[in-house]
Design a protein around this motif. Sequence first.
Motif, PDB file in Angstrom:
ATOM      1  N   ALA A 234      50.751  30.666  38.516  1.00 43.93           N
ATOM      2  CA  ALA A 234      50.360  31.457  39.685  1.00 43.93           C
ATOM      3  C   ALA A 234      50.627  30.674  40.970  1.00 43.93           C
ATOM      4  CB  ALA A 234      48.886  31.841  39.586  1.00 43.93           C
ATOM      5  N   ALA A 235      50.375  29.350  40.934  1.00 46.11           N
ATOM      6  CA  ALA A 235      50.643  28.522  42.105  1.00 46.11           C
ATOM      7  C   ALA A 235      52.141  28.437  42.383  1.00 46.11           C
ATOM      8  CB  ALA A 235      50.057  27.128  41.899  1.00 46.11           C
TER       9      ALA A 235
ATOM     10  N   VAL B  71      40.275  24.557  39.798  1.00 42.90           N
ATOM     11  CA  VAL B  71      39.400  25.505  40.492  1.00 42.90           C
ATOM     12  C   VAL B  71      39.799  25.656  41.955  1.00 42.90           C
ATOM     13  CG1 VAL B  71      37.484  25.168  38.896  1.00 42.90           C
ATOM     14  CG2 VAL B  71      37.646  23.729  40.931  1.00 42.90           C
ATOM     15  N   ASN B  72      40.294  24.581  42.564  1.00 45.01           N
ATOM     16  CA  ASN B  72      40.775  24.705  43.944  1.00 45.01           C
ATOM     17  C   ASN B  72      42.037  25.559  44.007  1.00 45.01           C
ATOM     18  OD1 ASN B  72      38.947  23.257  45.718  1.00 45.01           O
ATOM     19  ND2 ASN B  72      39.536  21.409  44.602  1.00 45.01           N
ATOM     20  N   LEU B  73      42.887  25.444  42.995  1.00 50.63           N
ATOM     21  CA  LEU B  73      44.098  26.272  42.947  1.00 50.63           C
ATOM     22  C   LEU B  73      43.753  27.746  42.783  1.00 50.63           C
ATOM     23  CD1 LEU B  73      46.766  24.400  40.761  1.00 50.63           C
ATOM     24  CD2 LEU B  73      46.946  25.063  43.162  1.00 50.63           C
ATOM     25  N   ILE B  74      42.838  28.050  41.857  1.00 51.08           N
ATOM     26  CA  ILE B  74      42.509  29.459  41.631  1.00 51.08           C
ATOM     27  C   ILE B  74      41.823  30.050  42.855  1.00 51.08           C
ATOM     28  CG2 ILE B  74      40.207  29.245  40.578  1.00 51.08           C
ATOM     29  CD1 ILE B  74      41.109  31.317  38.473  1.00 51.08           C
ATOM     30  N   ASP B  75      41.097  29.193  43.565  1.00 48.68           N
ATOM     31  CA  ASP B  75      40.480  29.654  44.811  1.00 48.68           C
ATOM     32  C   ASP B  75      41.543  29.934  45.864  1.00 48.68           C
ATOM     33  OD1 ASP B  75      38.216  30.142  46.586  1.00 48.68           O
ATOM     34  OD2 ASP B  75      38.774  28.263  47.560  1.00 48.68           O
ATOM     35  N   ALA B  76      42.612  29.124  45.856  1.00 48.25           N
ATOM     36  CA  ALA B  76      43.667  29.281  46.866  1.00 48.25           C
ATOM     37  C   ALA B  76      44.573  30.470  46.572  1.00 48.25           C
ATOM     38  CB  ALA B  76      44.491  27.995  46.953  1.00 48.25           C
ATOM     39  N   VAL B  77      44.973  30.637  45.287  1.00 46.26           N
ATOM     40  CA  VAL B  77      45.915  31.717  44.968  1.00 46.26           C
ATOM     41  C   VAL B  77      45.207  33.022  44.640  1.00 46.26           C
ATOM     42  CG1 VAL B  77      47.589  30.040  44.112  1.00 46.26           C
ATOM     43  CG2 VAL B  77      46.047  31.170  42.493  1.00 46.26           C
ATOM     44  N   GLY B  78      43.929  32.941  44.267  1.00 45.20           N
ATOM     45  CA  GLY B  78      43.163  34.132  43.958  1.00 45.20           C
ATOM     46  C   GLY B  78      43.040  34.372  42.467  1.00 45.20           C
ATOM     47  N   VAL B  79      41.818  34.697  42.046  1.00 44.02           N
ATOM     48  CA  VAL B  79      41.579  34.983  40.631  1.00 44.02           C
ATOM     49  C   VAL B  79      42.452  36.142  40.139  1.00 44.02           C
ATOM     50  CG1 VAL B  79      39.854  35.738  38.932  1.00 44.02           C
ATOM     51  CG2 VAL B  79      39.237  34.040  40.674  1.00 44.02           C
ATOM     52  N   PRO B  80      42.590  37.244  40.919  1.00 41.52           N
ATOM     53  CA  PRO B  80      43.421  38.357  40.431  1.00 41.52           C
ATOM     54  C   PRO B  80      44.864  37.956  40.141  1.00 41.52           C
ATOM     55  CG  PRO B  80      42.069  39.071  42.270  1.00 41.52           C
ATOM     56  CD  PRO B  80      41.923  37.593  42.188  1.00 41.52           C
ATOM     57  N   GLU B  81      45.399  36.994  40.903  1.00 40.45           N
ATOM     58  CA  GLU B  81      46.775  36.557  40.679  1.00 40.45           C
ATOM     59  C   GLU B  81      46.891  35.801  39.362  1.00 40.45           C
ATOM     60  OE1 GLU B  81      50.834  36.026  41.333  1.00 40.45           O
ATOM     61  OE2 GLU B  81      49.360  37.389  42.213  1.00 40.45           O
ATOM     62  N   VAL B  82      45.894  34.984  39.028  1.00 39.14           N
ATOM     63  CA  VAL B  82      45.901  34.259  37.750  1.00 39.14           C
ATOM     64  C   VAL B  82      45.775  35.239  36.584  1.00 39.14           C
ATOM     65  CG1 VAL B  82      44.678  32.566  36.328  1.00 39.14           C
ATOM     66  CG2 VAL B  82      45.015  32.139  38.781  1.00 39.14           C
ATOM     67  N   VAL B  83      44.925  36.244  36.735  1.00 36.57           N
ATOM     68  CA  VAL B  83      44.786  37.261  35.698  1.00 36.57           C
ATOM     69  C   VAL B  83      46.118  37.988  35.500  1.00 36.57           C
ATOM     70  CG1 VAL B  83      43.675  39.452  35.099  1.00 36.57           C
ATOM     71  CG2 VAL B  83      42.311  37.578  36.061  1.00 36.57           C
TER      72      VAL B  83
ATOM     73  N   PRO C  31      37.393  37.216  32.463  1.00 33.05           N
ATOM     74  CA  PRO C  31      36.374  37.325  33.517  1.00 33.05           C
ATOM     75  C   PRO C  31      36.966  36.933  34.871  1.00 33.05           C
ATOM     76  CG  PRO C  31      36.022  35.346  32.208  1.00 33.05           C
ATOM     77  CD  PRO C  31      37.097  36.117  31.516  1.00 33.05           C
ATOM     78  N   ARG C  32      36.683  37.706  35.884  1.00 31.61           N
ATOM     79  CA  ARG C  32      37.244  37.448  37.222  1.00 31.61           C
ATOM     80  C   ARG C  32      36.316  36.522  37.996  1.00 31.61           C
ATOM     81  NH1 ARG C  32      41.528  41.151  38.865  1.00 31.61           N
ATOM     82  NH2 ARG C  32      42.159  42.286  36.993  1.00 31.61           N
ATOM     83  N   VAL C  33      36.288  35.278  37.535  1.00 32.01           N
ATOM     84  CA  VAL C  33      35.448  34.240  38.140  1.00 32.01           C
ATOM     85  C   VAL C  33      36.282  32.976  38.289  1.00 32.01           C
ATOM     86  CG1 VAL C  33      33.309  35.188  37.195  1.00 32.01           C
ATOM     87  CG2 VAL C  33      34.616  33.528  35.861  1.00 32.01           C
ATOM     88  N   PRO C  34      35.922  32.113  39.220  1.00 32.63           N
ATOM     89  CA  PRO C  34      36.690  30.873  39.406  1.00 32.63           C
ATOM     90  C   PRO C  34      36.757  30.011  38.151  1.00 32.63           C
ATOM     91  CG  PRO C  34      35.216  31.238  41.267  1.00 32.63           C
ATOM     92  CD  PRO C  34      34.854  32.259  40.232  1.00 32.63           C
TER      93      PRO C  34
END
Length: 708
Positions: A405-406, A487-499, A512-515
């Motif tokens: 995602a990053a 966790v900093n990456l998922i916060d930066a790119v967004g949980v929906p993008e990782v999903v 789950p859509r959580v950090p």
Amino acid sequence: MKKSFKKIIFTKLFLFSVLGALFVFILGGAIFMRYIFAGLPPVYELEEYTPSLTSKVYDRNQKLIHEFSIEKRSMVPLADIPVDLQNAVVAMEDREFFEHAGLSFKGIFRALLHDAATGRAKQGASTLTQQLSRGVFLSQEKKLIRKIREAILAVQIEHQFSKPEILQLYLNQIYLGEGAYGVKAAAKRYFNKDLDTLTTGEAALIVGLIPAPGRYNPFANPKLAEQRRNLVLQVMKEQGYIKQEELEEAKKEPMPTRQTAAENKPGLYFIEHIRRILEPKYGTETLWKGGLNIYTTVDIDQQTLAENIMNERLQKLDEQVAKGLGIEIDPNDAEAETAAEEDGTLTDPQADYPRLQGAFMVRDVKTGAVRVLIGGRGFDESKFNRATQAKRQPGSSFKPYVWMAALQKKYTPATLVKDLPTMFYNDGRNWRTFNEMSDLYSLDLASQPFISSKDFNVWVPKNYGGRNDGWITLRKGLEKSKNLVAVNLIDAVGVPEVVRVARKAGITSALPRVPALALGVSVLTMDEHLAALSTFANAGIHTDNYYVERVEDANGRVLEKHVSVEDAAFSPQNSYLLINMMKGVVQRGSGTAAARLGRPIAGKTGTTQSHRDMWFVGMTPRTAAAAWMGYDDDTSHEKGARFTGSTAARWWTDIMEQVLKNEAKDDFAVPEGISFAYINPATGKLAMPTERNKFWEAFIKGTEPKSY
């Protein structure tokens, strides 16, 4: 005159009575014969007669690895049945077979004389054709009506079929005990041999079973079976089928002994998995009785060695746990365990001596063909498949989806990312961060007002070991499996993008859509996780796992054939960058155990909270494999031993050393649009020519660092 009239009347009455009786007899006979013939099946059905057959399962190299069957039965042409066996059947069961037209009047007369002499109706007079009609169409009950129908059917069969055709049908359908129908199944069951390799004595023993398979079973009654075999040989000699020296030689042959089946036949988890796939598709009757030929993807040799190695390594880890818990017991010594139970030192072996479970899968990176599938330690103990049915947390082995995602957000392997403490809080609707804080002490102070509030949930993630390195490259964050970077990456790119990335890669389980998703708090099955991570090794092209190459019916008609469906989920360039970083996990990170293989391997370890799940997933350009270990009760046994994903990587490596020994040591292909540059691994910028620790990094062309 009166006497004459009376005589005429009497004569007429007598004639009417006789005619009436004759009419009743004829009518009754007609009704009876109609009843008899009404219960007869059409003989022409024998032309398409298909008895209950065994469905056979083959591995990728055409090795027979399993049979689905209720009855052990195989159809074989007469030309493939040994002449000795054919002769023995004719000699013992119907010596006039080639002369009669379905019924043997000599045999019937002989049987009647015997029954009259003994006073019991025991002597059989059935020809092979009668036995065939009874075995295929009629019940075995001894009723007059059944015998009449049997005789009529025998005559019809003789009229419809040639003698060789009748003999072939008979030899393929006769029951010979031990669940074996037909001579081919019997040869395999009693001698574990093919028909064409049977000796004269072995053929005679099989024929000797026909009258009473249970009574003459060589496994249950070897002496009686030997006497019966010798009788068959003697009759064959008397009728000129064999010579005296052949008789003597055959009588010296040893009797077969029951072969002990392996307690844990390799590949049973794989077999059960394909049963779950095929049975709903074709139905129970077809799978178990239809004589299907099922060609699968498994490599049974690799499967066998993988099972042996996994079980051996996990057993040693079990012993390590037991030692850590202070349990002095040899798990291979049943007497010691019993003694321990008796003197009270081991009250509950299952609780005090935890048993690690494991799962392992190997698949083809490009096609998705599954070569090895191990669902646990001992199919006889538990049929539950931990590779396809169990959902476990993947831990840090989930991080590649975050890194992808990053990359899609224009990060490069040299981009500096935060390995700094971060506090997440939930205001009842969303998760947010206090990103201005830079140390755990400050975060602890900042979190105090929220901890006592019911409206806020607070989460402060930490790295394994508690250390953070400030700002590091994206590559180093993956190699060292940094939780704070994730966790900093998922916060930066967004949980929906990782999903979204995980879904495109092939993950189908709920996410789950959580950090904390970045740290693998979701639950996945091994098969979907392996297929998804293999997408990155396949230049971004996703293919599903599959287990069956093709299925044929008993006549060789193809019922299904696998066709791989490819989905271009990610760009080859981003996929290569991720795989190149995952190679670093093996070269310098938590998966260094796999570096022992001396070939390019991209991998990722995973360890969940309290060491409940330990993973390693590794890939070459052609082959991907996943290993998991843990406990079925989802508890941790850290007191006994603290295992990590690196532990799983070690026995993964032991297995793959054998699996990959014939695979070329190729590196992952570099796609177009990729360039390389030396960088400073600490700053992520271009390295000076004189720098000693410079690193040769891959970039998408145009994204290389511009400054030193």
